[in-house]
Scaffold this active site. Structure first.
Site, mmCIF file in Angstrom:
data_model
loop_
_atom_site.group_PDB
_atom_site.id
_atom_site.type_symbol
_atom_site.label_atom_id
_atom_site.label_comp_id
_atom_site.label_asym_id
_atom_site.label_seq_id
_atom_site.Cartn_x
_atom_site.Cartn_y
_atom_site.Cartn_z
ATOM 1 N N ALA A 12 0.813 -1.212 0.000
ATOM 2 C CA ALA A 12 0.000 0.000 0.000
ATOM 3 C C ALA A 12 0.850 1.267 0.000
ATOM 4 O O ALA A 12 0.447 2.283 -0.572
ATOM 5 C CB ALA A 12 -0.946 0.006 1.200
ATOM 6 N N THR A 13 2.035 1.227 0.606
ATOM 7 C CA THR A 13 2.889 2.421 0.610
ATOM 8 C C THR A 13 3.278 2.812 -0.808
ATOM 9 O O THR A 13 3.181 3.979 -1.204
ATOM 10 C CB THR A 13 4.145 2.183 1.465
ATOM 11 O OG1 THR A 13 3.763 2.077 2.831
ATOM 12 C CG2 THR A 13 5.140 3.334 1.314
ATOM 13 N N ASN A 61 -5.704 3.301 10.793
ATOM 14 C CA ASN A 61 -4.898 2.191 11.293
ATOM 15 C C ASN A 61 -4.614 2.282 12.783
ATOM 16 O O ASN A 61 -4.247 1.282 13.408
ATOM 17 C CB ASN A 61 -3.577 2.114 10.515
ATOM 18 C CG ASN A 61 -2.787 3.400 10.583
ATOM 19 O OD1 ASN A 61 -3.286 4.454 10.182
ATOM 20 N ND2 ASN A 61 -1.559 3.333 11.073
ATOM 21 N N GLN A 97 -6.374 -1.042 5.647
ATOM 22 C CA GLN A 97 -7.033 -1.679 6.791
ATOM 23 C C GLN A 97 -8.407 -2.245 6.461
ATOM 24 O O GLN A 97 -8.931 -3.074 7.218
ATOM 25 C CB GLN A 97 -7.166 -0.675 7.947
ATOM 26 C CG GLN A 97 -5.862 -0.281 8.594
ATOM 27 C CD GLN A 97 -5.187 -1.437 9.317
ATOM 28 O OE1 GLN A 97 -5.815 -2.429 9.689
ATOM 29 N NE2 GLN A 97 -3.878 -1.333 9.501
ATOM 30 N N SER A 129 -2.958 -3.640 0.507
ATOM 31 C CA SER A 129 -1.743 -4.267 1.041
ATOM 32 C C SER A 129 -1.990 -5.738 1.311
ATOM 33 O O SER A 129 -2.953 -6.099 1.981
ATOM 34 C CB SER A 129 -1.325 -3.564 2.336
ATOM 35 O OG SER A 129 -0.132 -4.120 2.849
ATOM 36 N N THR A 159 10.570 -7.282 -12.618
ATOM 37 C CA THR A 159 10.089 -8.658 -12.653
ATOM 38 C C THR A 159 8.971 -8.861 -11.648
ATOM 39 O O THR A 159 9.102 -8.530 -10.468
ATOM 40 C CB THR A 159 11.241 -9.635 -12.352
ATOM 41 O OG1 THR A 159 12.273 -9.447 -13.319
ATOM 42 C CG2 THR A 159 10.759 -11.071 -12.401
ATOM 43 N N CYS A 195 4.793 2.328 12.093
ATOM 44 C CA CYS A 195 5.747 3.395 11.788
ATOM 45 C C CYS A 195 5.901 4.347 12.968
ATOM 46 O O CYS A 195 7.006 4.710 13.361
ATOM 47 C CB CYS A 195 5.293 4.172 10.555
ATOM 48 S SG CYS A 195 5.141 3.164 9.075
#
Length: 380
Positions: free
Chosen positions: A73-74, A154, A182, A202, A244, A330
């Site tokens: 997701a980032t 989150n 989430q 994610s 790839t 984080c």
């Protein structure tokens, strides 16, 4: 030593055993490169990627070619936000509306754009952690390029009114991006709104592997949104994410997505029961609970404040019993006060005393008696 019970599923989830089995098989037995079309190994890998794309698209009522696989997701957030910068400049649209409670994976790209000539408006939440849809829509200007709103927070679990926002957006208005890390696989029906054109997903938040995610890029009246790539080389994923393709991880995400949709109701019911039990068991401690159930909260996240007890002390006291956090992964790593809780304008005691417990349908029996006893002793 027996490990503590894991109550940090908002940070990451365990891989579903069925997903892990597929990932292992594709890593060891069917390990071809999806870009190699000259032999069966590559063709089989290509089919696995296509199957996963179909699965993710199906959960969001989208076309398969609208699904772009990423590392998570980032990266999806960065592509969605930064990838629109050049088209925005070309159209003299340099304004973006978001919220003050977004994940850093949204706030930091926005800060980068602000440093480079964009104007960013961050709408603040109320004290329960919810953003008002009307306030956000009122922030839109003629030069607004993008709206970016997290679906489920989150840290607090507070659901944001993405449907009301989508309903209020003009057809030819700003693009709408939703960080659904989430909520994907949990509150998925809301994400099928056709006016939500960009969705970040994610894998490791939906019982899939780490290192994989997706960005849904819907067409607008048949036309592709003019997102520009942030990297070049190879042309994979329609040129938006070259490199790839990690076939095993992509296939794992695809299966995890399909399982989450098939089992969504049962999983949600289990998590709702666990949340209800958690609130009842913790009630003797008179905690402050963040998020308003009337406006929507995620059933797998419970954010509570125990004024007078520091969150670090809580985590240390509980570390041999349960694994919990005091915010996002984080934020926890930086040992800084939560920007989410500060944006909610909570007192210093509430911010310092907030911990997050988050579980899943795979979580075992929670030792609530032990937890409550330990926390009560901290107050003595």
């Amino acid at each position: 030593m027996e490990r503590p019970l894991y109550l940090d599923c908002a940070a990451t989830t365990p891989a579903d055993p069925r997903v892990a089995e597929v990932v292992a098989r594709l890593l060891v037995e069917e390990f071809g490169n999806a870009g190699s079309r000259t032999h069966e190994y590559g063709l089989m890998a290509h089919r696995e990627v296509g199957r996963a794309r179909d699965r993710v698209a199906g959960t969001l009522d989208a076309a398969p070619d609208e699904v772009i696989f990423t590392s998570g997701a980032t990266e999806s957030n960065n592509i969605a936000i930064l990838g629109l910068a050049a088209p925005g400049v070309a159209r003299s649209k340099r304004h973006i509306v978001s919220t003050a409670i977004e994940h850093k994976a949204v706030l930091e790209p926005l800060a980068h754009l602000a440093e480079n000539g964009f104007d960013v408006t961050l709408v603040k939440p109320d004290r329960a952690g919810h953003v008002d849809a009307d306030a956000l829509l009122a922030a839109i200007r003629p030069d607004t390029l993008l709206i970016s709103v997290m679906h489920g927070n989150n840290e607090t679990g507070a659901l944001q009114p993405i449907t009301a926002i989508a309903d209020g957006l003009p057809e030819d208005g700003p693009y709408f991006h939703v960080d659904a890390a989430q909520t994907y696989g949990k509150e998925t029906p809301a994400l099928r709104h056709k006016r939500i054109e960009l969705i970040s997903v994610s894998g490791h938040k939906v019982f899939g592997p780490k290192g994989v995610g997706a960005l849904l890029v819907r067409r607008r009246r048949g036309n592709r949104i003019p997102i520009q790539p942030l990297m070049w080389g190879g042309g994979q994923e329609r040129g938006l994410r070259p490199g790839t393709q990690p076939v095993a991880l992509i296939a794992g995400l695809g299966l995890a997505a399909e399982l989450a949709e098939k089992e969504r109701t049962r999983r949600m019911e289990i998590c709702q029961r666990m949340r209800k039990q958690a609130i009842a068991e913790l009630s003797p401690l008179a905690p402050t609970i963040h998020g308003d159930p009337q406006r929507g909260v995620l059933p797998h996240i419970l954010s509570i404040a125990l004024p007078g007890i520091d969150s670090e002390a809580i985590m240390v006291a509980l570390k041999h019993v349960v694994a919990v956090s005091n915010g996002s992964a984080c934020t926890s790593a930086s040992y800084q006060p939560s920007h989410v809780l500060e944006a909610m304008e909570l007192s210093e005691d509430e911010v310092a005393g907030t911990v997050r417990l988050s579980w899943s349908h795979l979580t075992g029996e929670v030792p609530w008696n032990t937890i409550v006893s330990i926390l009560a002793d901290l107050r003595l």
